[in-house]
Structure formats: C-alpha cells, structure tokens
Write a protein that holds these residues in place. Sequence first.
Motif, mmCIF file in Angstrom:
data_model
loop_
_atom_site.group_PDB
_atom_site.id
_atom_site.type_symbol
_atom_site.label_atom_id
_atom_site.label_comp_id
_atom_site.label_asym_id
_atom_site.label_seq_id
_atom_site.Cartn_x
_atom_site.Cartn_y
_atom_site.Cartn_z
ATOM 1 N N VAL A 6 0.680 -1.050 -0.162
ATOM 2 C CA VAL A 6 -0.058 -0.174 0.033
ATOM 3 C C VAL A 6 0.990 1.418 -0.001
ATOM 4 O O VAL A 6 0.467 2.098 -0.772
ATOM 5 N N CYS A 7 2.035 0.969 0.703
ATOM 6 C CA CYS A 7 2.823 2.414 1.081
ATOM 7 C C CYS A 7 3.572 2.572 -0.585
ATOM 8 O O CYS A 7 3.635 4.127 -0.601
ATOM 9 N N ARG A 8 3.724 1.740 -1.302
ATOM 10 C CA ARG A 8 4.169 1.926 -2.637
ATOM 11 C C ARG A 8 3.398 3.094 -3.331
ATOM 12 O O ARG A 8 3.989 3.786 -4.344
ATOM 13 N N SER A 9 2.353 3.034 -3.171
ATOM 14 C CA SER A 9 1.260 4.014 -3.941
ATOM 15 C C SER A 9 1.127 5.496 -3.105
ATOM 16 O O SER A 9 0.260 6.100 -3.659
ATOM 17 N N CYS A 10 1.633 5.557 -2.012
ATOM 18 C CA CYS A 10 1.492 6.539 -1.103
ATOM 19 C C CYS A 10 2.319 7.493 -1.592
ATOM 20 O O CYS A 10 3.502 7.638 -1.772
ATOM 21 N N THR A 11 1.713 9.114 -1.716
ATOM 22 C CA THR A 11 2.526 9.923 -2.208
ATOM 23 C C THR A 11 3.029 10.875 -1.088
ATOM 24 O O THR A 11 4.055 11.621 -1.249
ATOM 25 N N THR A 12 2.530 10.875 0.095
ATOM 26 C CA THR A 12 2.876 11.822 0.962
ATOM 27 C C THR A 12 4.239 11.285 1.817
ATOM 28 O O THR A 12 4.943 12.024 2.460
ATOM 29 N N LYS A 13 4.029 9.888 2.161
ATOM 30 C CA LYS A 13 4.911 9.227 3.147
ATOM 31 C C LYS A 13 4.971 9.929 4.603
ATOM 32 O O LYS A 13 5.936 10.193 5.110
ATOM 33 N N ALA A 14 3.583 10.397 4.935
ATOM 34 C CA ALA A 14 3.568 11.197 6.122
ATOM 35 C C ALA A 14 4.193 10.470 7.407
ATOM 36 O O ALA A 14 4.547 11.338 8.204
ATOM 37 N N CYS A 15 3.965 9.124 7.431
ATOM 38 C CA CYS A 15 4.575 8.556 8.494
ATOM 39 C C CYS A 15 6.017 8.843 8.788
ATOM 40 O O CYS A 15 6.665 8.593 10.189
ATOM 41 N N VAL A 16 6.646 8.832 7.762
ATOM 42 C CA VAL A 16 8.114 9.030 7.919
ATOM 43 C C VAL A 16 8.707 10.057 8.738
ATOM 44 O O VAL A 16 9.452 10.048 9.736
ATOM 45 N N GLY A 39 -5.826 0.962 5.421
ATOM 46 C CA GLY A 39 -5.206 -0.228 5.542
ATOM 47 C C GLY A 39 -4.113 -0.493 5.373
ATOM 48 O O GLY A 39 -3.492 -1.443 5.427
ATOM 49 N N ALA A 40 -3.100 0.653 5.241
ATOM 50 C CA ALA A 40 -1.724 0.604 5.375
ATOM 51 C C ALA A 40 -1.119 0.212 6.767
ATOM 52 O O ALA A 40 -0.146 -0.632 6.550
ATOM 53 N N ILE A 41 -1.805 0.588 7.565
ATOM 54 C CA ILE A 41 -1.399 0.519 9.204
ATOM 55 C C ILE A 41 -2.415 -0.279 9.781
ATOM 56 O O ILE A 41 -3.664 0.112 9.856
ATOM 57 N N VAL A 51 -1.866 9.792 10.791
ATOM 58 C CA VAL A 51 -1.389 10.660 9.528
ATOM 59 C C VAL A 51 -1.361 9.838 8.264
ATOM 60 O O VAL A 51 -1.363 10.120 7.249
ATOM 61 N N CYS A 52 -1.343 8.265 8.517
ATOM 62 C CA CYS A 52 -1.608 7.618 7.360
ATOM 63 C C CYS A 52 -2.711 7.986 6.577
ATOM 64 O O CYS A 52 -3.965 7.951 7.015
ATOM 65 N N ASN A 53 -2.292 8.179 5.235
ATOM 66 C CA ASN A 53 -3.587 8.432 4.468
ATOM 67 C C ASN A 53 -4.033 7.678 3.380
ATOM 68 O O ASN A 53 -4.821 7.826 2.809
ATOM 69 N N GLY A 75 8.425 1.440 -1.201
ATOM 70 C CA GLY A 75 7.836 1.012 0.054
ATOM 71 C C GLY A 75 8.398 1.658 1.335
ATOM 72 O O GLY A 75 9.121 2.686 1.443
ATOM 73 N N ILE A 76 7.915 0.978 2.359
ATOM 74 C CA ILE A 76 8.322 1.345 3.840
ATOM 75 C C ILE A 76 8.826 0.007 4.632
ATOM 76 O O ILE A 76 8.200 -0.919 4.480
ATOM 77 N N LEU A 77 10.041 0.375 5.360
ATOM 78 C CA LEU A 77 10.463 -0.579 6.302
ATOM 79 C C LEU A 77 10.167 -0.205 7.479
ATOM 80 O O LEU A 77 10.492 0.953 7.998
#
Length: 85
Positions: A20-30, A67-69, A62-64, A45-47
């Motif tokens: 799911v993260c691979r299609s995320c544009t903000t990566k707000a969680c980082v 289902g990603a988290i 913040v996850c937009n 993606g996200i590790l």
Amino acid sequence: MATVEFRVGARAHIVVDSDVCRSCTTKACVSACPANLFAPTSDGGILFNYEQCFECGTCYMVCNSEGAIEWTYPDGGQGVVFRHG
Ligand code: SF4
Ligand code: SF4
C-alpha cells in the motif's frame, strides 16, 4: 525504585503493508513518527521497525492510505522493555 521499566510495545503491535505504501504520495509517517521507525525503501515502500514503538498512535492518524497500518493487540508480554536507574 531501583529500576524503572517502560513496557513499550508490550501490547500493541503494528503491521505496515508496504504494498500500500508504494502508492502513497505523502509518506507522512516517515516524518511524523517521533521514534523514526518508518524508513523509505528504494522501491517506494516502507520498512517499519515496531520494536521501539511508543504506541503514540501518530502514524495511524497521519497515514492517508486506509489499510496500510494495522493495529493488533496480542496477549502476552511481547515487546521491548527499557531499563534505567
Ligand atoms: S503514510 Fe501510510 S501509506 Fe503512506 S507510507 Fe506511511 S504507512 Fe505507508
Ligand atoms: S505509534 Fe508512534 S512511535 Fe509507534 S510507529 Fe506509530 S508514530 Fe511511531
């Protein structure tokens, strides 16, 4: 008290779906995670390393991408215990 223990992460467990993260544009969680547990990977993606999670819930807010988290609450004493003193 000679020892102070923080049973951080003893109950909550977070799973991040990197697909799911691979299609995320903000990566707000980082930038949002105070423990810097979200690391972008070269494939977009996200590790995620849950072991030092404060359970603050910021990433979930913040996850937009729904289902990603995923939060789960397993029984038992799994998790990291920090000691000092
Ligand atoms: S904000 Fe959510 S979907 Fe985006 S990279 Fe972070 S966990 Fe993945
Ligand atoms: S709950 Fe807080 S400390 Fe844990 S991963 Fe999410 S933002 Fe980071």
